[in-house]
Scaffold this active site. Structure first.
Site: not given
Length: 342
Positions: A148-150
């Site tokens: 995930g980017c986060n």
């Protein structure tokens, strides 16, 4: 040597970003673009900014002949991805950008994503795609699960510190701001310009964001015991970028030194001089992540800030970095472009 590439879900933001990056790659040629909702359309009609590229039209995924494809990027929604990947040739190299193969425990996947995993065989062979920490495993993998980017942003800031035992594991606060493209290209009322612009809000409060599953998995593994961070994401009215501000207990200078040591040979991670803070505007459109460390006025506390582009280093750039390793190509190929500024 040239490798033939297919992209499934090519009509979304991460699909477009993959096409943009691969267009400047010396060893990859895009042979197939899957996009069921826009099948039959030219890429120029779906993404006018890419009209200069000579690429195939979008087709339904079942129309693609994978016999001549060396590697496939899957930029599909969660749940759809596992269903599609389970039907692809077992010898095909795959980089998945969804969440379907990120969590090793099927029960954790069901807990965070609300449905049982339907491709357990593929889940068992998937390698977590945070390149800087799983490089050797990714080289040998057939299926890589992009982060995930986060989750990637928070791990770049905190993973080396947890591994080195430099911070209090029971007092980690992660305050994160993410641009709107992180929510995908589908039409959603709360993402309309009039609903989002000139505002800034927190969401998934109280530990409900799905990327917490990745933090729990990776941080606990590094620490050898359960680690739970306090995490609050915020949606900001910008197209690209993530800024993560991490509040931790530990010696600020030792923390900065540890990050410098951990990333000294990493081509895409830049640790700024002590006391400097990164900005999303300085990594926009690039595969770079900038990290900054400063001390707090309260002794024994530090602030670690990470900035990256959610579509590039947080997703499609990370995917291409992994694909390079899987195909035996120089890891940085197609990814050394400078950030866009202003």
């Amino acid at each position: 040597m040239t490798y033939n590439i297919a992209i499934l879900g090519a009509s979304g933001y991460t699909g477009a970003e993959l096409i943009r990056l691969i267009s400047g790659h010396s060893s990859m040629v895009i042979k197939a673009l899957g996009g069921n909702s826009k099948a039959g359309q030219s890429l120029a009609s779906v993404f006018p900014h890419l009209r200069h590229l000579d690429l195939p039209d979008l087709v339904k995924m079942e129309e693609i002949d994978f016999s001549s494809i060396d590697l496939c990027f899957c930029a599909l929604p969660h749940k759809t991805s596992q269903e599609v990947i389970s039907k692809l040739p077992k010898t095909l190299k795959i980089v998945d950008l969804s969440a379907d193969f990120r969590l090793r425990d099927p029960e954790e996947y069901e807990r965070w994503y609300g449905n049982p995993h339907s491709a357990l065989e593929q889940q068992g062979e998937a390698v977590y795609g945070l390149t800087e920490f799983y490089r050797d495993d990714i080289r040998k993998a057939r299926l890589v699960a992009g982060t995930g980017c986060n989750a990637a942003t928070g791990q770049f800031a905190l993973a080396p510190l947890i591994k080195a035992g430099l911070i209090d594991l029971d007092d980690i606060i992660l305050d994160l701001k993410c641009a709107v493209s992180g929510a995908g290209r589908a039409l959603k009322e709360n993402l309309l310009h009039a609903e989002l612009s000139e505002g800034y809000h927190a969401y998934a409060l109280g530990g409900t964001h799905r990327h917490l599953g990745e933090f729990d998995q990776e941080f606990s593994m590094l620490a050898g015991r359960p680690v739970k961070v306090q995490f609050t994401p915020h949606l900001m009215p910008a197209n690209r970028g993530i800024l993560a501000t991490c509040y931790v207990k530990g010696d600020p200078q030792a923390i900065h030194n540890a990050l410098e040591t951990s990333y000294q040979d990493e081509p895409f991670i830049e640790v700024l001089p002590f006391g400097e803070a990164p900005s999303t505007r300085h990594v926009r459109g690039s595969n770079f992540c900038h990290l900054g460390v400063t001390g707090d006025r309260i002794e024994g506390r530090a602030i670690v800030v990470a900035a990256l582009d959610n579509l590039t280093k947080g997703s499609s750039g990370q995917a291409l970095q992994n694909a390079n390793l899987m195909l035996g190509i120089e890891e940085t190929e197609g990814l050394m472009m400078a950030p866009l500024f202003p």
